[in-house]
Design a protein around this motif. Structure first.
Motif, PDB file in Angstrom:
ATOM      1  N   ALA A  56      11.192   7.885   4.846  1.00 22.22           N
ATOM      2  CA  ALA A  56      10.172   6.849   4.654  1.00 22.22           C
ATOM      3  C   ALA A  56       9.741   6.799   3.194  1.00 22.22           C
ATOM      4  N   VAL A  57       9.536   7.969   2.591  1.00 20.32           N
ATOM      5  CA  VAL A  57       9.127   8.021   1.186  1.00 20.32           C
ATOM      6  C   VAL A  57      10.225   7.458   0.299  1.00 20.32           C
ATOM      7  N   GLU A  97       0.828  -1.214   0.000  1.00 17.23           N
ATOM      8  CA  GLU A  97       0.000   0.000   0.000  1.00 17.23           C
ATOM      9  C   GLU A  97       0.861   1.263   0.000  1.00 17.23           C
ATOM     10  N   LYS A  98       1.905   1.295   0.789  1.00 16.57           N
ATOM     11  CA  LYS A  98       2.782   2.471   0.844  1.00 16.57           C
ATOM     12  C   LYS A  98       3.498   2.668  -0.492  1.00 16.57           C
ATOM     13  N   ILE A 138       5.490  14.397  -1.385  1.00 13.81           N
ATOM     14  CA  ILE A 138       4.779  13.189  -0.942  1.00 13.81           C
ATOM     15  C   ILE A 138       4.862  13.076   0.575  1.00 13.81           C
ATOM     16  N   ALA A 139       6.048  13.318   1.119  1.00 12.11           N
ATOM     17  CA  ALA A 139       6.230  13.248   2.569  1.00 12.11           C
ATOM     18  C   ALA A 139       5.316  14.240   3.287  1.00 12.11           C
ATOM     19  N   GLU A 140       5.191  15.437   2.733  1.00 12.95           N
ATOM     20  CA  GLU A 140       4.315  16.435   3.340  1.00 12.95           C
ATOM     21  C   GLU A 140       2.850  16.016   3.261  1.00 12.95           C
ATOM     22  N   LYS A 141       2.425  15.473   2.116  1.00 12.00           N
ATOM     23  CA  LYS A 141       1.036  15.046   1.947  1.00 12.00           C
ATOM     24  C   LYS A 141       0.687  13.889   2.876  1.00 12.00           C
ATOM     25  N   GLU A 142       1.605  12.946   2.991  1.00  8.23           N
ATOM     26  CA  GLU A 142       1.357  11.751   3.793  1.00  8.23           C
ATOM     27  C   GLU A 142       1.761  11.945   5.258  1.00  8.23           C
ATOM     28  N   SER A 159       1.695   6.267  -7.162  1.00  5.70           N
ATOM     29  CA  SER A 159       0.627   7.159  -7.619  1.00  5.70           C
ATOM     30  C   SER A 159       1.074   8.615  -7.596  1.00  5.70           C
ATOM     31  N   TYR A 160       1.665   9.036  -6.485  1.00  6.15           N
ATOM     32  CA  TYR A 160       2.081  10.432  -6.362  1.00  6.15           C
ATOM     33  C   TYR A 160       3.277  10.753  -7.260  1.00  6.15           C
TER      34      TYR A 160
END
Length: 185
Positions: A165-166, A136-137, A155-159, A143-144
């Motif tokens: 981690a990203v 899932e991650k 992506i890190a900011e959105k998630e 997707s992003y």
């Protein structure tokens, strides 16, 4: 050293030549279209993220604009090739009477002909096939990053996770995608 705060309109008026210059270097002929808009957005983001201790703002903006335009060019080339292939496949299947996914492709004469629906369905099926092996991650990163073109930082900011981690999601997703036998997919 402090940053001068500009209004967006003033900033664009004073710096839009940078975008035109980078477009000319990349031999992009379009003057006021999508590439110009992408260049302006990249320039504004560069201004917003600029750190005066790292070097001159002009150099950083030029670098960001050029990289964003190259990314958009690459993405448009991939999309164009995909749609050309899809068009050839569609013509072959339509004119030969072949079937797609067990259903005959409707022709213009039969009604119900909507190429956008066919492309959307095909894209969705391809996405699910492609990402079936991902966690899932990793799917979130795919997707992003691949589809929407966001950076790892965005992506890190959105998630709301760390950039490390990203990066980890990206590394493992790329490893899995490289291991797929694309000839049989």
């Amino acid at each position: 050293m402090t940053k001068k705060r500009w209004e967006l309109e003033d900033f664009i008026e004073q710096n839009q030549r940078r975008v035109y210059y980078q477009m000319a270097r990349l031999q992009i002929g379009e003057r006021e279209g999508d590439y110009f808009q992408e260049g302006l957005v990249a320039m504004w983001r560069a201004y917003e993220n600029y750190n005066p201790d790292k070097g001159p703002l002009a150099t950083y903006m030029n670098f960001q604009i050029r990289n964003r335009l190259v990314d958009v060019l690459r993405q448009s080339i991939v999309e164009r090739k995909y749609f050309e292939q899809l068009s050839i496949q569609y013509k072959g299947e339509t004119y030969s009477g072949n079937y797609m996914d067990g259903n005959k492709i409707p022709s213009e004469k039969e009604g119900g002909f909507n190429p956008e629906e066919i492309i959307a369905q095909k894209n969705e099926n391809d996405f699910f096939k492609l990402t079936a092996i991902l966690t899932e991650k990793q799917k979130i990163w795919f997707s992003y990053a691949i589809i929407e073109g966001l950076s790892n930082q965005e992506i890190a900011e959105k998630e709301q996770v760390s950039i490390e981690a990203v990066k980890s999601w990206a590394k493992s997703a790329k490893r899995k995608l490289r291991s797929v036998d694309w000839g049989r997919t």
